[in-house]
Design a protein around this motif. Structure first.
Motif, mmCIF file in Angstrom:
data_model
loop_
_atom_site.group_PDB
_atom_site.id
_atom_site.type_symbol
_atom_site.label_atom_id
_atom_site.label_comp_id
_atom_site.label_asym_id
_atom_site.label_seq_id
_atom_site.Cartn_x
_atom_site.Cartn_y
_atom_site.Cartn_z
ATOM 1 N N LEU A 93 54.956 74.788 69.588
ATOM 2 C CA LEU A 93 55.211 74.734 68.149
ATOM 3 C C LEU A 93 56.698 74.513 67.853
ATOM 4 O O LEU A 93 57.052 73.790 66.918
ATOM 5 N N ILE A 94 57.555 75.084 68.643
ATOM 6 C CA ILE A 94 59.000 74.869 68.475
ATOM 7 C C ILE A 94 59.337 73.405 68.745
ATOM 8 O O ILE A 94 60.130 72.789 68.018
ATOM 9 N N ILE A 95 58.736 72.821 69.770
ATOM 10 C CA ILE A 95 58.935 71.394 70.051
ATOM 11 C C ILE A 95 58.404 70.564 68.892
ATOM 12 O O ILE A 95 59.042 69.596 68.456
ATOM 13 N N TYR A 96 57.247 70.929 68.363
ATOM 14 C CA TYR A 96 56.655 70.261 67.200
ATOM 15 C C TYR A 96 57.633 70.316 66.021
ATOM 16 O O TYR A 96 57.890 69.310 65.352
ATOM 17 N N HIS A 97 58.173 71.498 65.770
ATOM 18 C CA HIS A 97 59.125 71.688 64.676
ATOM 19 C C HIS A 97 60.354 70.803 64.887
ATOM 20 O O HIS A 97 60.812 70.138 63.951
ATOM 21 N N ALA A 98 60.878 70.792 66.092
ATOM 22 C CA ALA A 98 62.050 69.952 66.394
ATOM 23 C C ALA A 98 61.719 68.471 66.215
ATOM 24 O O ALA A 98 62.540 67.700 65.702
ATOM 25 N N TYR A 99 60.520 68.066 66.606
ATOM 26 C CA TYR A 99 60.091 66.677 66.437
ATOM 27 C C TYR A 99 60.022 66.297 64.952
ATOM 28 O O TYR A 99 60.269 65.149 64.595
#
Length: 142
Positions: A93-99
């Motif tokens: 989810l953190i990667i998703y947010h960063a994306y």
């Protein structure tokens, strides 16, 4: 701080984060399908404000989760196998947010090349993660 207070704030910030992370891709859908420059410009502002508004909620959610782990202790952390999977999902989810920052930049520069359909599917990722995280946190299946 009392562990119940930590849990309460952790969940409160998580709810606020997810509210925004659910809505942002819906703005992206509208933006990708907009054929009017005035509307696209309005959406650019909305997307940027929303993403920058919810980012502190993400940070507080993670920080309070880490604080909870420290409160419960190392032995508990090692034994809580469900938590390891939860942390993996939160990492996604953190990667998703960063994306989302990358997608925001593409929209800001009028360089989006993805369709509304892509963003509709993209919008389902945090929903699936939320369901899995809640099941793990409350049922502790392992």
């Amino acid at each position: 701080m009392n562990i119940l207070w930590l849990k309460a704030f952790h969940v409160a910030f998580m709810v606020a984060w997810f509210a925004g992370i659910f809505y942002l891709p819906r703005l992206f859908v509208n933006h990708a399908e907009a054929d009017n420059q005035v509307i696209r410009d309005k959406l650019k502002g909305m997307e940027k404000r929303l993403l920058f508004f919810i980012t502190p909620f993400a940070i507080f959610t993670v920080a309070l989760g880490i604080a909870l782990i420290f409160q419960y202790g190392y032995e508990w952390f090692i034994q809580a196998k469900w938590l390891h999977l939860k942390i993996s999902l939160v990492s996604i989810l953190i990667i998703y947010h960063a994306y989302c920052f990358k997608l925001l930049k593409d929209f800001q520069l009028d360089k989006n090349n993805r369709t509304g359909r892509f963003y509709r599917i993209f919008n389902e990722v945090p929903v699936l993660i939320l369901f899995a995280v809640i099941i793990l946190a409350y049922l502790k299946p392992f």
